[in-house]
Enzyme design. Structure first.
Site, PDB file in Angstrom:
ATOM      1  N   ASP A  62       0.745  -0.993  -0.328  1.00 47.26           N
ATOM      2  CA  ASP A  62       0.162   0.151   0.116  1.00 47.26           C
ATOM      3  C   ASP A  62       1.311   1.131  -0.126  1.00 47.26           C
ATOM      4  OD1 ASP A  62      -2.614   1.235   0.397  1.00 47.26           O
ATOM      5  OD2 ASP A  62      -2.211   1.600   1.540  1.00 47.26           O
ATOM      6  N   ASP A  95      -0.242   4.835   1.350  1.00 47.67           N
ATOM      7  CA  ASP A  95      -0.392   5.988   2.001  1.00 47.67           C
ATOM      8  C   ASP A  95      -0.789   4.937   3.173  1.00 47.67           C
ATOM      9  OD1 ASP A  95      -0.726   8.454   0.627  1.00 47.67           O
ATOM     10  OD2 ASP A  95      -2.340   7.961  -0.121  1.00 47.67           O
ATOM     11  N   ASP A 126      -1.138  -0.920   6.036  1.00 52.85           N
ATOM     12  CA  ASP A 126      -1.461   0.055   6.979  1.00 52.85           C
ATOM     13  C   ASP A 126      -2.612  -0.437   8.275  1.00 52.85           C
ATOM     14  OD1 ASP A 126      -2.089   1.478   5.817  1.00 52.85           O
ATOM     15  OD2 ASP A 126      -2.646   2.848   7.340  1.00 52.85           O
TER      16      ASP A 126
END
Length: 277
Positions: free
Chosen positions: A31, A33, A227
């Site tokens: 990922d 961000d 995240d």
């Protein structure tokens, strides 16, 4: 009491550990961000992690549910923050959505609510964008959702257009706080039409499968770094990948414990993975 049936006897630890053994990681999905970038700044060690992936020669992709930007836009954004990521190594929900529709109904038509990232991908997939009797209404991310466009989408869906949304994210980040994202607008359209969209982006494993196909990778030897437990880890898990949760974004170690599923492992940041590549 009689002896318990063998199927109910507790399994020895060795049996369980064998079940969790995986092949060595040969491909990486990550990922953006919260993993490489946080609040407009590079995560410490993340540029070095990307450089190590590039130098290894192993295939990798940077994934994002954001459909606003084209891969070229995102490449430029990352470059300004010190990342050297090739354009072809960026995979967005817009690209996954366009590919999905091209496979489902080649040369189709769509009414699109979104930015250049989505409209460019749809054009590249051979789709005609129109508001006259389209095959699909495709909803993506935009900073300027208009009441007129949403009303048009509702009426087209009422008229028989199929409803597609790039991703289910309810909010997106900004410097001023949370912004309504595609998932929130999709909920409004669904409430008005009684029609739920098909979400292509994370946590739909379709996003992972399309990414794997793009780099010709196999799920058994690929890791997904994210995240968020509810998108990145869930999506990777359902696609059969090794899942790595980093603690530089949304989910904390304590929150991860409350989910009914677990990542393969939890680490502080991608900097902890540099020596593994």
């Amino acid at each position: 009491m009689g002896r318990l049936p063998e199927r109910l006897l507790p399994r020895p630890p060795a049996t369980r550990s064998v079940m969790t053994e995986r092949k060595a990681i040969e491909s990486w999905l990550t990922d953006m961000d919260g993993v490489l970038v946080h609040e407009g700044e590079p995560v410490p060690g993340a540029p070095e992690f990307v450089n190590r992936m590039k130098a290894s020669g192993k295939p990798f992709l940077v994934l994002t549910n954001n459909s606003i930007y084209t891969p070229r836009d995102l490449q430029a954004r990352l470059n300004r923050m010190g990342f050297d990521v090739p354009e072809q190594s960026i995979w967005t929900a817009a690209l996954a959505t366009a590919q999905f529709l091209a496979d489902q109904r080649p040369g189709g038509t769509a009414y699109v609510i979104g930015e250049a990232g989505l409209t460019t991908a749809m054009h590249a997939a051979g789709y005609v964008l129109t508001e006259f009797d389209p095959d699909y209404v495709v909803l993506g991310e935009t900073r300027t959702y208009s009441f007129e466009a949403i009303t048009k989408a509702i009426r087209l869906i009422d008229g028989g257009a199929r409803f597609i949304c790039t991703n289910p994210d309810a909010t997106g980040p900004s410097n001023e706080g949370a912004l309504p994202a595609a998932g929130s607008v999709a909920a409004m359209i669904s409430k008005a039409t009684g029609v739920d969209p098909y979400f292509v982006g994370k946590p739909n494993p379709m996003m992972m499968r399309s990414a794997l196909n793009t780099i010709e990778a196999h799920s058994e030897s690929t890791a997904m770094i994210g995240d968020r437990m509810d998108t990145d880890v869930l999506c990777g898990l359902e696609a059969g990948l090794e899942t790595i949760l980093v603690l530089t974004g949304i989910s904390t170690r304590e929150e991860a414990e409350r989910y009914p599923f677990r990542p393969s492992r939890i680490i502080n940041s991608v900097a902890d993975l540099i020596d593994e590549i």
